[in-house]
Enzyme design. Structure first.
Site, PDB file in Angstrom:
ATOM      1  N   ASP A 251       0.832  -1.207   0.000  1.00 11.09           N
ATOM      2  CA  ASP A 251       0.000   0.000   0.000  1.00 11.09           C
ATOM      3  C   ASP A 251       0.868   1.259   0.000  1.00 11.09           C
ATOM      4  OD1 ASP A 251      -2.708   1.208   0.529  1.00 11.09           O
ATOM      5  OD2 ASP A 251      -1.683   1.948   2.313  1.00 11.09           O
ATOM      6  N   GLU A 311       1.125  -0.556  -5.127  1.00 11.92           N
ATOM      7  CA  GLU A 311       0.167   0.509  -5.424  1.00 11.92           C
ATOM      8  C   GLU A 311       0.981   1.700  -5.891  1.00 11.92           C
ATOM      9  OE1 GLU A 311      -3.278   3.434  -3.652  1.00 11.92           O
ATOM     10  OE2 GLU A 311      -1.656   2.770  -2.355  1.00 11.92           O
TER      11      GLU A 311
HETATM   12  C1  GLC Z   1      -4.032   3.357  -0.260  1.00  8.78           C
HETATM   13  C2  GLC Z   1      -5.301   2.563  -0.135  1.00  8.78           C
HETATM   14  C3  GLC Z   1      -6.386   3.483   0.360  1.00  8.78           C
HETATM   15  C4  GLC Z   1      -5.977   4.007   1.704  1.00  8.78           C
HETATM   16  C5  GLC Z   1      -4.618   4.676   1.640  1.00  8.78           C
HETATM   17  C6  GLC Z   1      -4.051   4.908   3.003  1.00  8.78           C
HETATM   18  O1  GLC Z   1      -4.145   4.363  -1.207  1.00  8.78           O
HETATM   19  O2  GLC Z   1      -5.612   1.954  -1.335  1.00  8.78           O
HETATM   20  O3  GLC Z   1      -7.623   2.833   0.431  1.00  8.78           O
HETATM   21  O4  GLC Z   1      -6.928   4.910   2.173  1.00  8.78           O
HETATM   22  O5  GLC Z   1      -3.670   3.862   0.973  1.00  8.78           O
HETATM   23  O6  GLC Z   1      -3.662   3.706   3.584  1.00  8.78           O
END
Ligand code: GLC
Ligand code: CA
Length: 588
Positions: A251, A311
């Site tokens: 993440d 991500e």
């Molecule tokens: C990423 C996740 C999102 C979350 C953020 C903070 O972007 O996909 O859902 O709010 O991280 O952890």
């Protein structure tokens, strides 16, 4: 063990009618429809590396599950792990090879699990560690791997590390987070903003220092410059690898490091959706140190043959390329999320992007939807051809060279169901930014299993309301309808698993001057797959000249289309219905 029969992959028309329709198709010119042959076979990703040297994750279809919203086994209105396990047969049948479960760890749920208070346990809301082990074991039986979501940038403010960190300036974990003095009374250390609303700094009265949080104040950023943090976090990954987890989706990797000098970000003209000055995120994002951490996490993943998905919100292909690592030693699968930013459907734009991604030489990872962005169905819908567009987009990203990551419900055409008023909102950013920012509830609604009460998700009132579209777009109804989006996905995924050209084939652009129909070929040895996607709302004639790619007199066998009508006679052209997909196998 998965096996898919070719018979299942003929065009999306009533099965009984297939033979008839094929008879009706006039075989003319270059267009020749083939008959189906039965060829059961195991999918390639069962072995660690296939004959071509591809590891399992290159051919796997990943499926993102938001556990709160997938299936509720104990009827408390919130999905859970046993719910997921109960749906594994559905997923296997669909053609899913690995599930990515978004955070299911203990959490105060401020950010619905992305605020983790213990990385090595399961939140009781979702079940127990035994339930988790059973999910993994049941998955294994069906050859479905489990990928967890690793929130590397921050913990919850309730995590014991942060609790200790904030307790005193000299606590053992003080330097595990980012603490600084303010610039003066009431003034944070610099001008950095949280992506979720206000300043990125919060004053903690106990020690009268500010801590840094790129996301909510309840999500303090870890200090990755501290070797103890690095060690603890690497240990977390090993904890799960030992429990047979096949990898992680990492993440928010872009924000792992911040400029040590805390230089102010440049202020740009205008304001953002929260009414704050626009800023260039120059000093709080995508710092080069991120790559050191990626390499270390990769080292641990390699010990267990696991995969790291990132991500990675990149602005261009060059940034994306960096995440694979200079020596291919960082993320195996950094997500290409760039297509989610395209507005409208323009064949030229897609062709250019796909060409650039392929040209970069790495294994692409296409994503069109997730739990943070408006559902693809809603994003692309034109009001008149919504289901057709959903099928066409499926055909696009599931036939490209690379790994695909689906989002739950996409295969049935789930649409966004945004809150109608501020008091309905659950996602805090929706409360903060209403009405410009409605939050992410709309794309996180319960999976639509049936057209019955609470769409078969739960017997209790679900945590988010079920969209009205559940009446028509749900698994049970779509299973029965050969023309449904679900049937199209099932056929498409079956093809994808079976056909070497779709798995291994090169990507070659076709008809590059056609601004309406995106055409390409996936060529593998003496065969290839031809994919034509009409991205326009009008009928188009797509040219069918394959001589430039080494097939001067090809045999063309239609494998799957989203057409409503039988294919009329063709002569060097494929008549493409508005927003449609045509997939054929070509041999010499
Ligand atoms: C990423 C996740 C999102 C979350 C953020 C903070 O972007 O996909 O859902 O709010 O991280 O952890
Ligand atoms: Ca539940």
């Amino acid at each position: 063990m998965k096996s898919h029969r070719v018979c299942d992959v003929l065009p999306s028309m009533q099965r009984e009618e297939k033979t008839n329709v094929f008879k009706k198709m006039v075989v003319a010119g270059l267009l020749v429809a083939g008959l189906c042959a039965v060829a059961p076979g195991a999918s390639a990703q069962q072995k660690a590396v296939d004959a071509e040297g591809h590891p399992w994750w290159q051919h796997a279809v990943f499926y993102e599950i938001y556990p709160r919203s997938f299936a509720d086994s104990n009827n408390d209105g919130i999905g859970d792990l046993n719910g997921i396990t109960s749906k594994l047969d559905y997923l296997t049948d669909l053609g899913v090879d690995a599930i990515w479960v978004t955070p299911c760890f203990p959490s105060p749920q401020v950010d619905f699990g992305y605020d983790v208070s213990d990385y090595e346990a399961i939140d009781p809301m979702y079940g127990t560690m035994k339930d988790f082990d059973s999910l993994v074991a049941e998955g294994k039986k069906r050859n479905v791997r489990v990928i967890l979501d690793f929130v590397v940038n921050h913990t919850s403010d309730k995590h014991k590390w942060f609790q200790d960190s904030r307790s005193s300036k000299t606590s053992e974990h003080r330097d595990w987070f980012i603490w600084r003095d303010g610039k003066g009374p009431g003034q944070p250390p610099n001008n950095w903003l949280s992506t979720f609303g206000l300043s990125a700094w919060k004053l903690d009265p106990k020690t009268n220092q500010y801590y840094y949080h790129y996301f909510y104040p309840e999500q303090p950023d870890l200090n990755w410059r501290n070797p103890a943090v690095e060690k603890a976090m690497l240990d977390v990954t090993r904890f799960w690898y030992k429990r047979d987890v096949s990898g992680f989706r990492l993440d928010a990797v872009d924000t792992l490091f911040e400029d040590l000098k805390l230089t102010d970000n440049p202020v740009l003209p205008g304001t953002d959706k929260f009414g704050r000055p626009n800023m260039e995120e120059k000093y709080d994002k995508k710092l080069p140190e991120v790559h050191d951490v990626m390499r270390k996490l990769r080292g641990a993943a390699d010990e267990y043959g696991s995969v790291l998905i990132g991500e990675t919100w990149t602005a261009n292909v060059s940034e994306l390329k960096d995440y694979y690592g200079a020596n291919n030693d960082e993320l195996q699968l950094p997500m290409d999320l760039m297509m989610t930013g395209f507005r409208g459907l323009h064949a030229d734009e897609y062709r250019k992007h796909i060409g650039a991604v392929n040209g970069a030489g790495h294994w692409p990872v296409y994503v069109i939807s997730n739990h943070d962005i408006m559902r693809s169905y809603t994003r692309y819908a034109d009001g008149a051809h919504n289901d057709d567009i959903a099928k066409m987009m499926a055909a696009l990203y599931l036939t490209l060279r690379g790994t695909a990551i689906m989002y739950y419900g996409e295969e049935i055409g789930m649409e966004n169901n945004d809150p109608k008023s501020k008091d309905e909102v659950q996602d805090p950013i929706g409360k903060l930014g209403w009405p410009l920012e409605k939050g992410r509830d709309g794309e996180r609604t319960p999976m639509q299993w049936t057209d019955g009460q609470n769409d078969g998700f739960s017997r209790a009132k679900p945590w988010l309301p079920v969209p009205p579209s559940a009446k028509t777009h749900n698994v049970a109804s779509e299973m029965k309808d050969q023309n449904s989006i679900l049937s199209f996905y099932r056929q498409l995924l079956a093809l994808r698993h079976k056909e070497p050209a779709l798995l291994e084939g090169d990507y070659l652009a076709l008809n590059e001057n056609d601004s309406n129909v995106l055409g390409y070929v996936r060529r593998y040895k003496d065969e290839a797959f031809l994919i034509l996607l009409n991205m326009s709302g009008t009928e188009q004639q797509a040219r069918l000249d394959l001589s430039s790619i080494g097939f001067p007199m090809p045999k063309v066998r239609v494998m799957l289309t989203s057409f409503h009508k039988p294919l009329p006679p063709a002569n060097g052209f494929v008549p493409m219905e508005p927003y449609s997909a045509f997939i054929a196998k070509i041999t010499k």
